[in-house]
Design a protein around this motif. Structure first.
Motif, PDB file in Angstrom:
ATOM      1  N   ASN A 118      44.184  78.318  36.139  1.00  0.00           N
ATOM      2  CA  ASN A 118      44.976  77.224  35.562  1.00  0.00           C
ATOM      3  C   ASN A 118      44.737  75.939  36.356  1.00  0.00           C
ATOM      4  O   ASN A 118      44.059  75.952  37.392  1.00  0.00           O
ATOM      5  N   ALA A 119      45.310  74.832  35.893  1.00  0.00           N
ATOM      6  CA  ALA A 119      44.969  73.529  36.464  1.00  0.00           C
ATOM      7  C   ALA A 119      45.253  73.460  37.967  1.00  0.00           C
ATOM      8  O   ALA A 119      44.426  72.988  38.749  1.00  0.00           O
ATOM      9  N   ALA A 120      46.439  73.961  38.372  1.00  0.00           N
ATOM     10  CA  ALA A 120      46.810  73.863  39.788  1.00  0.00           C
ATOM     11  C   ALA A 120      45.893  74.725  40.649  1.00  0.00           C
ATOM     12  O   ALA A 120      45.415  74.290  41.704  1.00  0.00           O
ATOM     13  N   GLU A 121      45.593  75.939  40.159  1.00  0.00           N
ATOM     14  CA  GLU A 121      44.703  76.821  40.929  1.00  0.00           C
ATOM     15  C   GLU A 121      43.294  76.255  40.999  1.00  0.00           C
ATOM     16  O   GLU A 121      42.603  76.385  42.009  1.00  0.00           O
ATOM     17  N   ALA A 122      42.890  75.618  39.898  1.00  0.00           N
ATOM     18  CA  ALA A 122      41.547  75.040  39.874  1.00  0.00           C
ATOM     19  C   ALA A 122      41.412  73.971  40.958  1.00  0.00           C
ATOM     20  O   ALA A 122      40.375  73.850  41.615  1.00  0.00           O
ATOM     21  N   LYS A 123      42.482  73.209  41.157  1.00  0.00           N
ATOM     22  CA  LYS A 123      42.439  72.174  42.211  1.00  0.00           C
ATOM     23  C   LYS A 123      42.273  72.815  43.578  1.00  0.00           C
ATOM     24  O   LYS A 123      41.558  72.299  44.438  1.00  0.00           O
ATOM     25  N   GLU A 124      42.976  73.940  43.792  1.00  0.00           N
ATOM     26  CA  GLU A 124      42.821  74.645  45.064  1.00  0.00           C
ATOM     27  C   GLU A 124      41.379  75.084  45.270  1.00  0.00           C
ATOM     28  O   GLU A 124      40.837  74.974  46.365  1.00  0.00           O
ATOM     29  N   CYS A 125      40.760  75.566  44.173  1.00  0.00           N
ATOM     30  CA  CYS A 125      39.351  75.983  44.264  1.00  0.00           C
ATOM     31  C   CYS A 125      38.471  74.801  44.679  1.00  0.00           C
ATOM     32  O   CYS A 125      37.551  74.955  45.483  1.00  0.00           O
ATOM     33  N   LEU A 126      38.764  73.630  44.099  1.00  0.00           N
ATOM     34  CA  LEU A 126      37.943  72.460  44.419  1.00  0.00           C
ATOM     35  C   LEU A 126      38.022  72.137  45.907  1.00  0.00           C
ATOM     36  O   LEU A 126      37.012  71.905  46.569  1.00  0.00           O
ATOM     37  N   LEU A 127      39.256  72.120  46.455  1.00  0.00           N
ATOM     38  CA  LEU A 127      39.400  71.805  47.876  1.00  0.00           C
ATOM     39  C   LEU A 127      38.790  72.893  48.741  1.00  0.00           C
ATOM     40  O   LEU A 127      38.156  72.611  49.757  1.00  0.00           O
ATOM     41  N   ALA A 128      38.989  74.155  48.319  1.00  0.00           N
ATOM     42  CA  ALA A 128      38.410  75.261  49.090  1.00  0.00           C
ATOM     43  C   ALA A 128      36.896  75.110  49.116  1.00  0.00           C
ATOM     44  O   ALA A 128      36.255  75.315  50.161  1.00  0.00           O
ATOM     45  N   ALA A 129      36.321  74.718  47.977  1.00  0.00           N
ATOM     46  CA  ALA A 129      34.866  74.517  47.935  1.00  0.00           C
ATOM     47  C   ALA A 129      34.464  73.361  48.853  1.00  0.00           C
ATOM     48  O   ALA A 129      33.512  73.476  49.631  1.00  0.00           O
ATOM     49  N   CYS A 130      35.220  72.244  48.797  1.00  0.00           N
ATOM     50  CA  CYS A 130      34.923  71.091  49.681  1.00  0.00           C
ATOM     51  C   CYS A 130      34.922  71.534  51.137  1.00  0.00           C
ATOM     52  O   CYS A 130      34.092  71.110  51.939  1.00  0.00           O
ATOM     53  N   ARG A 131      35.894  72.367  51.469  1.00  0.00           N
ATOM     54  CA  ARG A 131      36.036  72.815  52.851  1.00  0.00           C
ATOM     55  C   ARG A 131      34.806  73.628  53.276  1.00  0.00           C
ATOM     56  O   ARG A 131      34.245  73.415  54.347  1.00  0.00           O
ATOM     57  N   ILE A 132      34.359  74.507  52.390  1.00  0.00           N
ATOM     58  CA  ILE A 132      33.198  75.342  52.741  1.00  0.00           C
ATOM     59  C   ILE A 132      31.914  74.500  52.750  1.00  0.00           C
ATOM     60  O   ILE A 132      31.074  74.641  53.627  1.00  0.00           O
ATOM     61  N   TYR A 133      31.787  73.593  51.784  1.00  0.00           N
ATOM     62  CA  TYR A 133      30.617  72.703  51.787  1.00  0.00           C
ATOM     63  C   TYR A 133      30.583  71.879  53.074  1.00  0.00           C
ATOM     64  O   TYR A 133      29.522  71.596  53.620  1.00  0.00           O
ATOM     65  N   THR A 134      31.772  71.468  53.545  1.00  0.00           N
ATOM     66  CA  THR A 134      31.813  70.697  54.792  1.00  0.00           C
ATOM     67  C   THR A 134      31.269  71.529  55.947  1.00  0.00           C
ATOM     68  O   THR A 134      30.486  71.034  56.767  1.00  0.00           O
ATOM     69  N   GLN A 135      31.651  72.798  55.985  1.00  0.00           N
ATOM     70  CA  GLN A 135      31.094  73.665  57.035  1.00  0.00           C
ATOM     71  C   GLN A 135      29.576  73.781  56.864  1.00  0.00           C
ATOM     72  O   GLN A 135      28.832  73.776  57.849  1.00  0.00           O
ATOM     73  N   ALA A 136      29.128  73.867  55.608  1.00  0.00           N
ATOM     74  CA  ALA A 136      27.683  73.960  55.351  1.00  0.00           C
ATOM     75  C   ALA A 136      26.970  72.714  55.867  1.00  0.00           C
ATOM     76  O   ALA A 136      25.888  72.798  56.457  1.00  0.00           O
ATOM     77  N   ILE A 137      27.606  71.552  55.671  1.00  0.00           N
ATOM     78  CA  ILE A 137      27.009  70.281  56.122  1.00  0.00           C
ATOM     79  C   ILE A 137      26.959  70.236  57.645  1.00  0.00           C
ATOM     80  O   ILE A 137      25.957  69.850  58.248  1.00  0.00           O
ATOM     81  N   LEU A 138      28.048  70.671  58.290  1.00  0.00           N
ATOM     82  CA  LEU A 138      28.073  70.655  59.754  1.00  0.00           C
ATOM     83  C   LEU A 138      27.035  71.624  60.323  1.00  0.00           C
ATOM     84  O   LEU A 138      26.292  71.295  61.243  1.00  0.00           O
ATOM     85  N   GLU A 139      26.967  72.817  59.738  1.00  0.00           N
ATOM     86  CA  GLU A 139      26.062  73.845  60.274  1.00  0.00           C
ATOM     87  C   GLU A 139      24.593  73.528  60.022  1.00  0.00           C
ATOM     88  O   GLU A 139      23.723  74.034  60.721  1.00  0.00           O
ATOM     89  N   ALA A 140      24.316  72.695  59.013  1.00  0.00           N
ATOM     90  CA  ALA A 140      22.919  72.401  58.693  1.00  0.00           C
ATOM     91  C   ALA A 140      22.231  71.696  59.855  1.00  0.00           C
ATOM     92  O   ALA A 140      21.033  71.868  60.089  1.00  0.00           O
ATOM     93  N   GLU A 141      22.993  70.908  60.609  1.00  0.00           N
ATOM     94  CA  GLU A 141      22.439  70.095  61.698  1.00  0.00           C
ATOM     95  C   GLU A 141      21.187  69.376  61.192  1.00  0.00           C
ATOM     96  O   GLU A 141      21.268  68.693  60.184  1.00  0.00           O
ATOM     97  N   ASP A 142      20.026  69.575  61.848  1.00  0.00           N
ATOM     98  CA  ASP A 142      18.870  68.779  61.413  1.00  0.00           C
ATOM     99  C   ASP A 142      17.988  69.507  60.392  1.00  0.00           C
ATOM    100  O   ASP A 142      16.857  69.116  60.154  1.00  0.00           O
TER     101      ASP A 142
END
Ligand SMILES: [Zn+2]
Ligand SMILES: [Zn+2]
Ligand SMILES: [Zn+2]
Ligand SMILES: [Zn+2]
Length: 741
Positions: free
Chosen positions: A83-107
């Motif tokens: 549902n709409a509210a849960e979908a928003k949680e998924c979006l933030l959860a994805a942002c959070r994991i992508y952020t870790q992916a960006i940090l871990e990528a380094e060079d």
């Protein structure tokens, strides 16, 4: 392999400091050792810098980043069947994991580009358009596959449209027009073209934010032989009136928390890391990264070696140097044939009367000449190490075209040492509201369960912002001009690099404005303060609070007990903060009958605190808290501290799913109000401590479990003005969403 401590210990065996003259002579004695010793000394520095180098394993970075990004993709896609509210949680959860992916990528730049591209998509869906726009730009910068670039340009165009940025929208559309697009994208392009026309036809009429009125000049700096430079009020000031604002030119993040290196923002939702220094440096935006690029080019190698976290105050000293030296050098007379000593003299004792922040920093006082030998050696070795680092690992010397390098080696190290000495007695620390127990590489705005939309919390989540943390070491030359008093006349609030100083009480025209360098008179014994002031600042305080007959009367007000034996009230003679010390043998005695207190009520209370989640135990806990009134009088510090533990414990239990009855809410509200009244008595009701703890009461109101009267609401609402801008927006939104709709 050896580390910093080992290198410094071997180096200190090689040197011999004579009587202290100044920073220049101290460094000179490190640079003019007998030949063999000098060779050994220099080799140790170089070897240390080599040892600290931490090469990244590109392949493993790429792998970690890739699997995180794939996990992010799964979470992102899972929004479709929610549902709409849960979908928003998924979006933030994805942002959070992508952020870790960006940090871990380094060079590993290919992975970095893909991480940014995917996070940009999730950020855009959630409504963080500016950050999504930046992420697309980062993805393109780091080499996003050419054949797919139109996707990112289209996303940037969408974000520019959402942000109402006509110029950027037009730019991106003109790029898209030249690219081959499939039907779907061509359709989007047509729609955006229409939106551009609408935007162009209706230029954004939104009022520009009013330029703040120029604050009336209400203070000035005086210089007298007795007091040196100091600040006085030129007009009468009311409590809470702004006295002055200082924009810090220089700060460094402390501890490991990742905050923006340029603007000290701590609530990042899309941190942009430097890929070269192992996830230690981030920015809140591309703009901040750009503004900080020059400074970071001199620090990146030191961050990569994890050198700066080991050097304490010398890191800020280094930043002060790299930031201000170009300006300081303008003070130098033009002829080149100057030796090291002349350079030093001309830089440190400039003849100009100009008063820019950079020159103010040069003039701050130092107590290095009174420091114990060991401390002096340590700071001198730090300064030397950083100078060698700047010379051998960065382009600092080339950029500043330092003609005779050998002379400059000495001068640069001496300037770093001088800055460090100044900062030891003038440095400040800035704080911010953070989420309790959040790991340092996690970001508040990306916690999936907390947010309904950008900067709007869900109901009942404001208390997450009830923790304060020191986040910056910061240089404030203007504030540093204020002398010390144990009852400071100003209250300092931090908004990133902007630092506001408000009147702590009514101040008469002509009165001196004091800052407090230690704990104030309500938070410490005068003798403890004197010791600390003497040790660090080399003076004894004779302010009005210290010279009065009962100098500790106000402090004692927060330490009153009733004797278990004779039932008289008393303040313990020693061990006032016994409950904060780890020594279990500490106890307190009644001053009337000399009976040692058993404190069984304290142990019982601690046991109950462990079990806040069970309704029956919670009832006992509330009863035990009420019973503390027998032994702990007024706003006893221990009682305030136990109130804080109880409130934190109950909210943690509730967050974890415990059910609360109306009885629980009512009891908890009483305790929160007691705690707030105590904080107001000790620190004032506009202090950050007060506001952070008021979050519990605001959540109670939002849940409909507490009725505050109009005056209380007004007071809380106006206290938000003292918060940092990024936090204030969240608090104001919360207030409008849930408190007074
Ligand atoms: Zn920033
Ligand atoms: Zn870097
Ligand atoms: Zn004092
Ligand atoms: Zn007694």
């Amino acid at each position: 392999m050896f580390d910093l401590a080992e290198a410094f210990s071997r180096q200190s065996d090689l040197i011999q400091l004579t009587t202290y003259e100044n920073e220049f002579e101290t460094i000179k004695s490190l640079h003019t050792l007998p030949k063999d010793k000098q060779r050994h000394f220099n080799a140790l520095t170089i070897q240390l810098l080599d040892n600290l180098e931490q090469p990244a394993n590109k392949e493993s970075c790429a792998q970690t980043s890739r699997s995180l990004r794939e996990e992010g993709n799964r979470v992102y896609k899972s929004k479709c069947d929610k549902n709409a509210a849960e979908a928003k949680e998924c979006l933030l959860a994805a942002c959070r994991i992508y952020t870790q992916a960006i940090l871990e990528a380094e060079d590993a730049l290919d992975e970095l580009a893909l991480g940014f591209a995917n996070r940009g998509m999730a950020l855009q869906d959630f409504g963080y358009f500016q950050q999504a726009y930046d992420d697309c730009a980062c993805a393109l910068e780091f080499g996003y596959p050419h054949r797919l670039q139109h996707k990112l340009v289209m996303r940037q165009a969408h974000c520019a449209w959402q942000l109402g940025n006509v110029q950027q929208l037009a730019e991106h559309l003109s790029i898209l027009k030249k690219l081959p697009l499939n039907d779907g994208y061509a359709k989007q392009l047509e729609q955006l073209k229409q939106q551009l026309e609408i935007l162009e036809a209706n230029p954004n009429n939104e009022q520009l934010p009013a330029i703040p009125a120029v604050h009336r000049v209400n203070h000035k700096i005086l210089s007298t032989p007795a007091k040196g430079r100091h600040m006085i009020a030129t007009t009468a000031l009311m409590k809470d009136e702004l006295i002055f604002t200082e924009q810090a030119q220089c700060f460094v993040p402390i501890e490991q928390r990742l905050i923006c290196q340029q603007c000290a923002a701590s609530l990042l939702c899309a941190p942009i890391p430097c890929p070269a220094c192992h996830q230690r440096v981030v920015y809140c935006s591309r703009n901040c990264r750009q503004l900080h690029a020059k400074i970071h080019s001199y620090e990146c190698g030191a961050y990569r070696r994890n050198l700066l976290s080991m050097l304490g105050v010398s890191h800020l000293a280094l930043r002060l140097l790299v930031k201000h030296l170009p300006e300081w050098m303008k003070q130098l007379p033009t002829e080149n044939s100057r030796n090291a000593k002349e350079l030093w003299q001309a830089l440190v004792y400039p003849t100009t009367t100009e008063d820019s922040p950079s020159l103010q920093s040069l003039r701050m006082i130092t107590q290095l000449h009174k420091a114990p030998q060991e401390e002096l050696v340590y700071h001198a070795l730090c300064a030397n190490l950083l100078q060698v680092y700047l010379f051998s690992c960065t382009s600092f010397y080339e950029d500043l075209k330092m003609a005779n390098q050998t002379d400059w080696h000495l001068v640069i190290a001496a300037l770093i040492l001088r800055n460090a000495g100044q900062l030891l007695v003038n440095g400040h620390v800035g704080n911010a509201l953070v989420i309790h127990a959040l790991p340092s590489n996690e970001f508040p705005l990306l916690q999936p369960d907390m947010w309904q939309r950008p900067y709007h919390l869900k109901r009942g989540y404001l208390h997450k912002f009830s923790s304060r943390e020191l986040i910056t070491a910061i240089n404030l030359p203007l504030l540093s001009l204020c002398n010390h008093a144990c009852n400071p006349s100003l209250r300092t609030t931090f908004d990133g690099c902007m630092v506001n100083n408000y009147a702590a009480f009514d101040i008469a025209a002509g009165e001196e404005i004091f800052n407090c360098y230690s704990l104030d008179y309500k938070h410490s014994l005068s003798e403890q303060r004197q010791q600390q002031l003497l040790e660090i600042y080399k003076f004894r305080c004779d302010c009005s609070k210290c010279v009065r007959p009962e100098a500790d009367a106000d402090y004692f007000n927060f330490h009153r007990y009733r004797c278990e034996q004779c039932k008289q009230s008393f303040v313990p003679k020693v061990n006032l903060n016994w409950w904060q010390q780890s020594d279990e043998m500490l106890s307190i005695c009644c001053t009337a009958c000399e009976e040692t207190q058993q404190l069984t009520w304290y142990d019982q209370f601690l046991q109950l605190l462990e079990r806040c989640d069970e309704p029956r135990d919670r009832r006992k806990l509330f009863e035990a808290f009420a019973a503390l009134n027998t032994w702990l009088l007024d706003f006893n510090s221990l009682k305030l501290s136990l109130a804080k533990e109880l409130i934190g414990g109950c909210f943690a239990a509730k967050d974890a799913g415990a059910t609360f009855a109306d009885y629980d809410y009512a009891e908890l509200c009483k305790i929160i109000e007691f705690e707030l009244a105590g904080i107001a008595a000790q620190r004032g009701s506009n202090s950050l401590q007060y506001i952070s703890n008021a979050t519990y009461l605001l959540d109670m109101i939002a849940w409909g479990k507490h009725k505050a009267n109009a005056k209380q609401l007004q007071a809380m609402r106006s206290s938000f003005a003292f918060l940092a801008k990024e936090t204030r927006e969240i608090f104001v939104n919360y207030y409008n969403d849930f408190i007074e709709q």
